[in-house]
Design a protein around this motif. Sequence first.
Motif, PDB file in Angstrom:
ATOM      1  N   GLY A  47     -26.367 -35.177  18.379  1.00 40.22           N
ATOM      2  CA  GLY A  47     -27.811 -35.282  18.264  1.00 40.22           C
ATOM      3  C   GLY A  47     -28.460 -34.307  17.316  1.00 40.22           C
ATOM      4  N   ARG A  48     -27.695 -33.419  16.720  1.00 46.54           N
ATOM      5  CA  ARG A  48     -28.242 -32.430  15.777  1.00 46.54           C
ATOM      6  C   ARG A  48     -27.875 -32.825  14.348  1.00 46.54           C
ATOM      7  N   GLU A  49     -28.886 -32.833  13.480  1.00 45.70           N
ATOM      8  CA  GLU A  49     -28.624 -33.223  12.096  1.00 45.70           C
ATOM      9  C   GLU A  49     -27.736 -32.186  11.416  1.00 45.70           C
ATOM     10  N   VAL A  50     -26.656 -32.666  10.796  1.00 46.99           N
ATOM     11  CA  VAL A  50     -25.719 -31.814  10.069  1.00 46.99           C
ATOM     12  C   VAL A  50     -26.047 -31.784   8.586  1.00 46.99           C
ATOM     13  N   GLY A  51     -26.364 -32.938   8.009  1.00 46.12           N
ATOM     14  CA  GLY A  51     -26.654 -32.967   6.586  1.00 46.12           C
ATOM     15  C   GLY A  51     -26.921 -34.369   6.092  1.00 46.12           C
TER      16      GLY A  51
END
Length: 841
Positions: A76-80
């Motif tokens: 759920g966390r944007e990496v890139g």
Amino acid sequence: MTGTPPGSGEDERWLGHWIGAEPAPVPGLDDAVTGTASGRGFSRVMFRKSFDLDAVPETAPLRLTADGRFVVWVNGREVGRGPVRAQPRRWRYESFDIAPFLERGTNVVGVLVTYYGRATSWWHPAPPEGGINGDACLVLEARLSGSVVATDASWRVHRSTAWTSIGASGVPCEVLDARELPVGWTRPGFDDAHWPTATILTARHWGGLGRSRPPVSPFGKLLPRPVAVLGGATVRPAAVLDARIRARPAWASDHPAARAVQQLESSGEPVDGGLPLSVTVGADRTLDTVLDFGAVTAGFVELTVDAPAGTVLELGYREKPKRVGIVETTSDYESGARYICPGGRADYSALEPAGLRYLYLRAHAPEAAEVTIVDVAVRENVYPHTGEAYFSSDDEELDRLYRAGIRTVQLNSFDAYTDCPTREQRSWVGDGVVHQMVHLATNEDWRLAEHYVELANSPRSDGILPLSVAGDFEQYEGFTIPDWSLHWVHGVHNLYRYVGDRARLAGYLPTIERVLRWYEPYVDEHGTLSDLPEWNLIDWSSVFTTGRTSIVSALWARGLAEYAELSDWVGNAGSAAWARERHAGVASSFEDFWDPRRGLYVDHIVDGERRPAASQAANAAAIVSGLAPPGRWEAIAAAMIDRSTVVTRSWIGGDGGYDTRKEEEQRRGVQRIDWDAEWEIVRAQPFFSYVVHDALARAGLADRIIDLLRDWSAFLHDGYDTFGECWGWGTPVHGWSSTPARDLIVHVLGISPDLPGSARARIAPRPGLLRNVAGAAPTPHGLVEVRIAGENVQVDSPVPVRFVEPDGASREFPAGSHRLTIRRPALTTDATSGSRRARLQ
């Protein structure tokens, strides 16, 4: 996350397969013959994979790419985001270390891939080969301490119905119905059992042999990201300029940006206060808001809104405020988005980057609804400006110009150098040379300066370069601006001087020779260029290139001279001799353009007649190319900047904007002279001014550059901290106008390479009337710093130094610290003015 994580090296065999939502369409015979892209139009596809970990590894290198852009999340966390723009046959992948995102137990990788369907300003479809193109596709792998997560047939996929796209001038407009989004699909716990599994995509062309892992056509061997990761601050509006409740109009357009500014002149009920802003809208009532960010910013627009499901937000992004009562062309308001709320409090983060200063927001709903605009922001997504290079002086105006040049370039530095962040976002082949020189002089990260040359190294079938690369113009292979290729040649020469990577730069020399030879059929019996086809722009100033052209002939000659120098450097004596022979041929007849009465070169000769129009462009190019005899340089340089005879003219713009009448006349070949061509000299626009300033320095008049740079202060008004496109009109953030930042380092402090690869520094301070000025410039060996106080000069350099006095005398010193003095010439504040016309008459 910068750099390439361990285990994700370029030469490692890919373990992931290319996958898609379903088999890509097979091209028919017509597709193969015409080159049209077979497949879907705009599409966004969600890819998802769950996996378990007994322990979180110290590092977890992940690499991936997609056709065309992706966003990747872990838990759920944007990496890139990525990949960087590229030609399909030289496609790029991105690398990340996802260890900080992982958890013990169940983890999820989610990737959203956008396939645009038709070319944009920064993407064009791969050739139609079937199998691995024509639709959204993905390849990914992550190495997790002995285990691997890689794309295969076990991945779940979902073709989203939430997004549609409205395309205009190469920049798509995003439309998101958030009611259609699967809630929580990027996080563990989401039930994806109803999603179909992925299809492994295989090459179906002759010789493809059913391959599904890179390297495979059309993308071939995937190349790593060549530049830094983009980022920046989160910027919020400086002011809410207006907020009103108005009667809902009958929509004149379906475009969100057009709707956002429609009927702003109509009356309405003012809404007090700033953000958060709560109002009631409905079928007959809209909220119209104008937000001012205080200066132009570039990145991803983000909103937080609390509203019932179905509430619609129309967004319009503008660099300048909408002028009430003024009819504008579509290109003035085409950038924007539409967001349809899912119900309740929700966050919107745009997938497409935008440039804007003003955000116009209109909220409406099918029935009465309480709407709260909680927050509005832009998460900047620009190239980092790093290191300790600087410029400072006892003149705040010049310091401000330095900062403005850096900011202008930064707002046009993404995965490539672009013309402007607002209107196009295209990577124009010629514009980028100014961005490159600013980075070389001010930014310790030179990767984008090098990549500018690499990305544009994509010649047309006849050898010349496209208008812009890695986008619609390159795909269509239509007409080009031939002289843009000559500025690219100068960009290669810049890397030779600053970077000096012989093995790498040698690979560009065949393209340079093809560019230069493209002009050979247009060499007339005199040895100069005549009757050039296509769009010989130079810049937006009113210069003439028809008939025999002095300007393009001189730019070609500069390219020939630079190519000869590069060829000598790599040991290619034959090519060097050819280039010098061609340069000599131009020089033998360049005198035909000389007007002895005025002491200037004219722009062109038509039917054997030397026409009177003269420009800064023609005379600056004559000097930097070496075609003008050195004995004339100082007089030519002084004459071409004499303010009593210099006039500002453009073929297509003026008085604050583009002139549609002039544009149409230009297309029909009508070029009206509305100045005294017998005496007046047409000024270069900000782009070609870099050549003008180089010419002044070469002629020994670098002290005059400071006074000319002050003209750029005209752009810095009403909160704008960037340089605009042209004198008095055009976009307010245009990268090609940023030469003051370079010039203050290279020509005022006088710091530049003296030997290839910056092996020795040239220090030639020309501070004019400045008493105190200092700065530092990057080199591959460390910073070169110069500090001037009166006649005293302190130089600190990690490489040997050649110190050049104003009279041309020079002394050499070893690396280290040196205290020197400079003999200041007599200067007056009106050095670039006078009454030259009166003297000539």
